[in-house]
Design a protein around this motif. Sequence first.
Motif, PDB file in Angstrom:
ATOM      1  N   UNK A   1      31.238  47.067  37.301  1.00  0.00           N
ATOM      2  CA  UNK A   1      31.887  47.713  38.339  1.00  0.00           C
ATOM      3  C   UNK A   1      31.426  47.491  39.461  1.00  0.00           C
ATOM      4  N   UNK A   2      32.073  47.387  40.627  1.00  0.00           N
ATOM      5  CA  UNK A   2      31.715  47.397  42.079  1.00  0.00           C
ATOM      6  C   UNK A   2      31.066  46.052  42.458  1.00  0.00           C
ATOM      7  N   UNK A   3      31.094  45.106  41.441  1.00  0.00           N
ATOM      8  CA  UNK A   3      30.766  43.618  42.009  1.00  0.00           C
ATOM      9  C   UNK A   3      31.738  42.819  41.654  1.00  0.00           C
ATOM     10  N   UNK A   4      32.152  42.312  43.011  1.00  0.00           N
ATOM     11  CA  UNK A   4      33.292  41.549  42.827  1.00  0.00           C
ATOM     12  C   UNK A   4      33.102  40.023  42.235  1.00  0.00           C
TER      13      UNK A   4
ATOM     14  N   UNK B   1      33.933  37.434  43.191  1.00  0.00           N
ATOM     15  CA  UNK B   1      33.477  36.234  44.210  1.00  0.00           C
ATOM     16  C   UNK B   1      32.078  36.283  44.381  1.00  0.00           C
ATOM     17  N   UNK B   2      31.687  37.615  44.529  1.00  0.00           N
ATOM     18  CA  UNK B   2      30.108  37.597  44.662  1.00  0.00           C
ATOM     19  C   UNK B   2      29.461  37.238  43.589  1.00  0.00           C
ATOM     20  N   UNK B   3      29.794  37.626  42.430  1.00  0.00           N
ATOM     21  CA  UNK B   3      29.234  37.385  41.294  1.00  0.00           C
ATOM     22  C   UNK B   3      28.823  35.902  40.933  1.00  0.00           C
TER      23      UNK B   3
ATOM     24  N   UNK C   1      39.728  38.486  42.295  1.00  0.00           N
ATOM     25  CA  UNK C   1      39.522  39.467  43.508  1.00  0.00           C
ATOM     26  C   UNK C   1      39.239  40.795  43.030  1.00  0.00           C
ATOM     27  N   UNK C   2      39.042  40.958  41.877  1.00  0.00           N
ATOM     28  CA  UNK C   2      38.542  42.156  41.216  1.00  0.00           C
ATOM     29  C   UNK C   2      37.254  42.196  40.779  1.00  0.00           C
ATOM     30  N   UNK C   3      36.582  43.390  40.462  1.00  0.00           N
ATOM     31  CA  UNK C   3      35.331  43.435  39.782  1.00  0.00           C
ATOM     32  C   UNK C   3      35.153  42.858  38.522  1.00  0.00           C
ATOM     33  N   UNK C   4      33.827  42.461  38.409  1.00  0.00           N
ATOM     34  CA  UNK C   4      33.693  41.494  36.953  1.00  0.00           C
ATOM     35  C   UNK C   4      34.108  42.239  35.760  1.00  0.00           C
TER      36      UNK C   4
END
Lengths: 531, 251
Positions: free
Chosen positions: B91-94, B96-98, B139-142
């Motif tokens: 949760x909280x980690x998109x 995209x970032x991941x 676009x969502x969290x992992x």
Amino acid sequence: MHPLGFTCGEIASLSWGKQIDLLGKNHKIKIKKNKIKTASKQVPESAIDMENENDNIINEVTQGEYKYGFVTDIESDSIPKGINEDIVRLISEKKNEPAFMLDFRLKAYRKWLTMEMPRWAHLKIPEINYHDIIYYSIPRQAAKYKSIDEVDPVLKDTFNKLGIPLEEQKHLAGVAVDAVMDSISVKTTFKETLAESGIIFCSMSEAIKEHPDLIKKYLGSVVPYGDNYFAALNSAVFSDGSFVYIPKGIRCPMELSTYFRINAANTGQFERTLIIADDESYVSYLEGCTAPRRDENQLHAAVVEIIALEHAEVKYSTVQNWYPGDKNGKGGIYNFVTKRGICKGDNSKISWTQVETGSAITWKYPGCILKGNNSTGEFFSVAVTNNYQQADTGTKMIHLGANTKSRILSKGISAGRSNNSYRGLVKMTKNAENSRNFSQCDSLLLGDKCGAHTFPYIDVQNKTSIVEHEATTSKIGEDQIFYCNQRGISTEDAVGLIVNGYVKEVINRLPMEFAVEAQKLLQISLEGSVG
Amino acid sequence: MLTIKNLKAGINGKEILKGIDIFVKEGEVHAIMGPNGSGKSTLAAVLAGRELFKVTEGEVSYFGKNLLEMKPENRARAGIFLGFQYPIEIPGVSMVNFMRAAVNEHRKFRGLNPLSSSDFLKLMREKKELVEIDSKLTNRSVNEGFSGGEKKKNEIFQMAMLEPKLAILDETDSGLDIDALRVVANGVNKLKTKENSTIVITHYQRLLDYIVPDFVHVLYKGRIVKSAGKELAFELEEKGYDWIKKELGEE
């Protein structure tokens, strides 16, 4: 009657009290417990540049030590240790204050003598010897600067190291800065620019001399001198701080900011900040703090008061990074702070955002008194504790006016052997009809030797208000770390990624430069906490 | 590329893998089949480096290196990808970032500079199309709030992003409806090259209609009890695992 329309007694009764009414039948209260839920925030693709920036910063930070721990070698002019009426008089005299201020200080001092240190917080506070503290210390020859050239180069260098630009021409971000070292405000930048729109941004000492009417009217109006033990002490001996007045209809064109620095040893810092936003005005104010690394504990007891008049909005952001003590819990700042704002006018708004990573002990509850109808109070907080740090922090939302709204979002992160508590009071008085509150308190645990605690106090005295409270506790799971590892991300980076995701909602509310600094701090504060 | 010799491993002192031998060459697809509890997922986890499992004996070499000495993140960076049976929510980690963190770690390992934001987003778009994953998912969290099928598609999407040399797909077909199964299998097939290899761990022959293996191994009670070509999968489907038990002289 107090000028604000309620008595000091009433304000005093805003203390935590025992009126916990979690399940009152007449009130519509929804309590959702242990609901594991984290908002999935959509990341627009355009946000990626900022994320990129943030990642770079995290990468560049490799050292785990407190990096603001240096001491500036500058002579300081201190008064003798200890506290008594003569010391209070001496401080007032040193500052050439008008009689009404001395009067305020003495009343506060006498009140303080009758009070006892609060013991209700979930904190272990060692005995503090108030006679062993120097209450007033100023960097020598800092009395008054006409221009930046007169500021001692050593002092300038200190603030440069902290990343605070005092030299206006170099400063492109458009943040006006008031820098306070030990007891005195060193330099306020952009003062003239601000004055053009009638904005007053100066040190508290200056405001007392030059704007006595505003001081008389508002100082102590939100946090009365007898409000609590530390507020009384502050009222008696406060040395400096910032003063802000935004006139009617003015939107402050830049972020205002104060940087606090404790330098001298055995010194307490007692600053006082007063922000007044007149009708239909807006201001965003930032506060940052650091202190040298020292083995003994130092006391920081500040008071911040905010007054928002009709349709006014004040955003107050803090990145608190006082020295937290070493890995074994030796040294560090005791951060005992009273911050309170009043939404005095209808449709006004006060928003607190704080990132608390420093201090050995934090005792702090920035609150809002929602007096004006339709007024709004917000509190967004990230509190990180590591090693032996202790934090008891939260907010008080006191709904007095009708249709008032408050929102609380608290994100606690505990690591090491630390203890992190959220304490929040939501009070809906009889007249606060149709008011709403939503609170969300999340705790994240790293390791199994730390503690996270939540103490919500809810007091609803009418039948039309709605109060909601959600709380979650989570741990970074071994399976989450492994999942990241399997995609090529190291354990330390994985924790950083997850923590940043966890606090994103709060960090995103900070102005850009502060958000970046806050992320760096989080990384440093948690370094070495995984293993 | 991968040589597993007499691999024994277990958890909490209980031995699960009792001597595994598998040889995987570049470009090959191996299927590992077997009944519940035979040790299929343990084998996948051990290869990926999950510390929960302790290796007690045997060797695993990967491109000549001792795989068992490598940290999990270095195995990943060296091209080993594990498609999780139960993908983990962060949760909280998109996404995209991941994914950006992961892709850039892989690039760093190969001595390449991180991708610029625009190149990265372009890569994501391409791979999303390739594996037919819904744009909104990234676009969502992992994995947070993803359906079972979406999680599995997301694994294949990540595989497409990371372009592994050796992909281990642990029960990627479980819990998928026939359409999702087709999407997942197509994704795997599109990513297939002459250089990379795949180990498909599955219960059923169904997935092997789409991903055609070169070799099928039957894992039973921690041992490979039978290895053959793809026809073995059909035989198993027809006769069931009891047939293997009988062959082994068990009831």
